[in-house]
Scaffold this active site. Structure first.
Site, mmCIF file in Angstrom:
data_model
loop_
_atom_site.group_PDB
_atom_site.id
_atom_site.type_symbol
_atom_site.label_atom_id
_atom_site.label_comp_id
_atom_site.label_asym_id
_atom_site.label_seq_id
_atom_site.Cartn_x
_atom_site.Cartn_y
_atom_site.Cartn_z
ATOM 1 N N ARG A 138 47.033 110.133 64.161
ATOM 2 C CA ARG A 138 46.276 109.217 63.308
ATOM 3 C C ARG A 138 44.835 109.701 63.120
ATOM 4 O O ARG A 138 44.155 109.251 62.203
ATOM 5 C CB ARG A 138 46.253 107.829 63.938
ATOM 6 N N GLU A 143 44.976 117.129 43.568
ATOM 7 C CA GLU A 143 45.645 117.062 44.875
ATOM 8 C C GLU A 143 45.543 118.428 45.578
ATOM 9 O O GLU A 143 45.330 118.493 46.789
ATOM 10 C CB GLU A 143 47.109 116.630 44.677
ATOM 11 N N GLU A 151 40.778 119.341 52.834
ATOM 12 C CA GLU A 151 41.193 118.646 54.060
ATOM 13 C C GLU A 151 41.492 119.624 55.202
ATOM 14 O O GLU A 151 41.041 119.408 56.315
ATOM 15 C CB GLU A 151 42.476 117.832 53.808
ATOM 16 N N HIS A 167 32.393 121.301 30.284
ATOM 17 C CA HIS A 167 31.388 120.230 30.352
ATOM 18 C C HIS A 167 30.663 120.220 31.696
ATOM 19 O O HIS A 167 30.170 119.187 32.118
ATOM 20 C CB HIS A 167 32.050 118.876 30.083
ATOM 21 N N LYS A 169 44.795 109.771 59.700
ATOM 22 C CA LYS A 169 46.037 109.665 58.927
ATOM 23 C C LYS A 169 46.124 108.330 58.211
ATOM 24 O O LYS A 169 46.595 108.241 57.092
ATOM 25 C CB LYS A 169 47.225 109.836 59.885
HETATM 26 C C1 G6P Z 1 44.060 109.180 54.518
HETATM 27 C C2 G6P Z 1 44.965 110.365 54.795
HETATM 28 C C3 G6P Z 1 45.480 110.927 53.481
HETATM 29 C C4 G6P Z 1 46.158 109.840 52.667
HETATM 30 C C5 G6P Z 1 45.250 108.623 52.457
HETATM 31 C C6 G6P Z 1 46.017 107.445 51.895
HETATM 32 O O1 G6P Z 1 42.889 109.603 53.914
HETATM 33 O O2 G6P Z 1 44.276 111.366 55.510
HETATM 34 O O3 G6P Z 1 46.402 111.967 53.745
HETATM 35 O O4 G6P Z 1 46.547 110.356 51.431
HETATM 36 O O5 G6P Z 1 44.712 108.200 53.704
HETATM 37 O O6 G6P Z 1 46.962 107.030 52.831
HETATM 38 P P1 G6P Z 1 48.245 106.200 52.530
HETATM 39 O O7 G6P Z 1 48.899 106.011 53.873
HETATM 40 O O8 G6P Z 1 47.777 104.891 51.944
HETATM 41 O O9 G6P Z 1 49.086 106.960 51.593
#
Ligand code: G6P
Length: 607
Positions: free
Chosen positions: A27, A480, A487, A503, A602
């Site tokens: 997490r 992404e 990340e 731009h 996470k």
């Molecule tokens: C955090 C994680 C990302 C994830 C985002 C949204 O920032 O590090 O990997 O995309 O949360 O999380 P979710 O569980 O709502 O998809």
């Protein structure tokens, strides 16, 4: 983000807590700690850094059969042993672990200080320990309730008292809490991964609920002492799914798993005879679906980019105006919730606080929200009006990969379903589904050639800046890709529409800023090729993901990775997987902590 775990039973509590905390590592955290009862006193041990530091500090066979543990992701107060949880009251009889934020802690702390309570840490959470102690007169549960009635903010907590042998009190408001039921032993945790090694029988709690747990049973009530009855559920995940198996990192494993997780998201949801998708979990009649005039998708991080891809596809296939919006912005701008707009909340974890609170805001205004989530039993799907589980299996690596492709799969199925109800012909539906079905094969082909991406990554990992550029449905994929690189490798990267570079971002182009272009063979191809030439003309290095046979791209680009040809709306799958691998290999080249990148969590359960 912070994780909590609690245990009461026959086992050595310290062992169960440490193994639970290890499972919660994914997490994201910066310190950890445990408290166990050793006779009528608590042993509280807290350490900054990895769980290993804590394990080294915990004496072997530390006596005690009930206790609590925590992984902390610092919000209030620096990363120090003292600021780590559990926090205790002055008598050191009461210990608390807390996820979330006590928003009114300053006022509460000032009052407690005036009353003579002495604080050891800089955290908001310590307020809870002193408040509970203030109200404690022999009944821990009622002291916890009295304390919580004064608190504003979010919490998932577990509390123990040295004199209350074999008893834990848990409570939640905005941060998750689950009970695991074993044979004469009970577990509490912020998510099931901490307890899956011991039991698969669980009870999920709702906001405002308080649970009193002993090794033999539990009772649930609300803050006003009304009893609440709870249903038991079974976790479908297997423990092996949480292991790395033959891979050295979870990220690599999860990238490879997409070959199976995409078909799993489709399993049982295709009606080949009618060339459509069947999504029973939407809980909507055909008539209600026909009334949908707009689709709005709310999400954060990678899920937000999946939402952007999905909005293109819904608009393109089903011809319903559709857009995606960041949950964090949406919830605070007093959004207009329209009658015939259908809302989706996308979240891998099902716990992201901004997405959850946006969902609540929509529901409060009378809107209908469907969840697209991975973690079964998490808060967002439980509070949604319906939705689709993506069944990706546990995603442990902080950087999301397999969830992205499964999220778009679920929404592609929704788009097909809507399109077939409107003006898509059976033959077009069948052709699209046929192409969708062979996406896993095309991903296998990419994975088989991953060494090519590794070579490119090794060559470019030492560049300080990157641009990721795409058009149309692949524009969010470029974003992404940039997010993934940031990340896991900490390289600065920006994702942009290739059309927009003129731009502004084109000012960044020089020999030290490579651009990664996404070049599908769709109606935007010519335009992207022109953008590549513009970058080349300014001495920028050009990297490209292009479609097999596109020799022109090879002539322009410094590096090309080829993917198979597919339906123009399905390229996001084949563009994103190489970008995931590229980021992964850059991070490996730079010796980064791929699965637990610095500062990231996470599941973001605080604002
Ligand atoms: C955090 C994680 C990302 C994830 C985002 C949204 O920032 O590090 O990997 O995309 O949360 O999380 P979710 O569980 O709502 O998809």
């Amino acid at each position: 983000m912070c994780g909590i775990v609690g245990y009461c039973g026959d086992k050595l509590a310290s062992e169960v807590l440490l193994s639970g905390l290890k499972r919660l590592e994914y997490r994201g955290y910066d310190s950890s700690g445990i408290s166990v009862n050793s006779g009528n006193k608590l042993s509280i041990i807290k350490k900054t850094g990895k769980i290993k530091n804590l394990r080294d500090a915990v004496p072997e066979n530390l006596p005690g059969h009930f206790g609590i543990g925590h992984t902390r992701w610092a919000t209030h107060g620096g990363v120090t042993d003292i600021n780590a949880h559990p926090h205790s009251d002055s008598s050191e009889k009461i210990a608390v672990v807390h996820n979330g934020i006590i928003e009114n802690y300053t006022g509460l702390k000032e009052k407690l200080l005036r009353e003579g309570y002495v604080f050891k840490s800089e955290t908001d959470s310590e307020v809870l320990a002193h408040l509970i102690s203030k109200f404690y007169e022999g009944d821990l549960e009622s002291a916890v309730k009295s304390a919580l009635s004064l608190v504003k903010g979010t919490y998932g907590i577990i509390v123990m008292h040295a004199d209350k042998d074999n008893e834990l009190i848990g409570a939640r408001n905005g941060s998750p809490l689950v009970l695991g039921i074993g044979d004469d032993e009970m577990f509490l945790a912020s998510d099931v991964s901490a307890i899956l090694a011991y039991t698969k029988q669980v009870v999920y709690f709702e906001d405002g609920e308080v649970v009193k747990v002993t090794s033999k049973g539990f009772t649930t009530s609300d803050l006003k002492n009304n009893r609440v009855s709870k249903d038991m559920e079974n976790i479908s995940w297997e423990l092996e799914e949480m292991e790395k198996g033959k891979f050295s990192t979870y990220m690599e494993k999860e990238i490879h798993e997409q070959v199976e997780s995409i078909p799993r998201a489709m399993k049982g949801r295709i009606n080949e005879d009618l060339a459509t998708a069947v999504l029973g979990g939407l809980n909507m009649t055909g008539r209600e679906l026909l009334d949908v005039e707009r689709v709005k998708i709310i999400a954060a991080g990678t899920s937000y980019y999946a939402g952007q891809v999905a909005s293109y596809i819904i608009e393109s296939l089903a011809r319903i105006p559709s857009s995606a919006e960041l949950a964090s912005e949406f919830r605070y701008r007093n959004p207009v919730v329209e009658k015939n707009t259908l809302y989706f909340a996308i979240s891998q974890s099902g716990e992201t606080i901004d997405t959850l609170f946006a969902l609540r805001e929509i529901k409060r205004k009378g809107g209908r929200v469907l969840g697209i989530c991975n973690v079964v039993g998490s808060t967002i799907p439980r509070e949604s009006d319906g939705g689709v589980y993506i069944h990706s299996g546990p995603e442990i690596s902080v950087a999301s990969t397999k969830a992205f492709t499964s999220q778009i799969t679920a929404l592609y199925l929704f788009a097909i379903h809507m399109a077939r109800m409107r003006d898509m012909s059976q033959s077009s539906g069948a052709a699209f589904l046929k192409d969708l079905n062979i996406i896993p094969e095309a991903i296998t082909d990419i994975l088989n050639r991953k060494a090519e991406l590794q070579k490119i990554a090794e060559k470019y990992a030492h560049y300080p800046n990157f641009l990721f550029l795409g058009r149309g449905i692949n524009c969010p994929v470029a974003m992404e890709g940039a997010l993934k690189l940031k990340e896991v490798s900490y390289i600065h990267a920006e994702g942009y529409s290739a059309a927009e570079i003129k731009h502004g971002p084109i000012a960044l182009i020089n020999e030290k800023t490579p651009s990664m272009f996404l070049v599908p063979d769709d109606h935007m191809r010519e335009k992207i090729v022109s953008n590549m030439k513009e970058v080349k003309a300014r001495n920028g290095k050009v990297l490209a993901i292009a479609v097999k046979g596109d020799k022109e791209v090879e002539d322009i680009a410094d590096e090309v990775f080829y993917v198979s040809k597919t339906h123009e709306n399905l390229y996001p799958y084949l563009m994103v997987v190489p970008l995931q691998l590229f980021s992964y290999f850059c991070a490996m080249e730079l010796h980064r902590d791929v699965d637990q990148p610095r500062n990231l969590a996470k599941s973001v359960t605080v604002e």
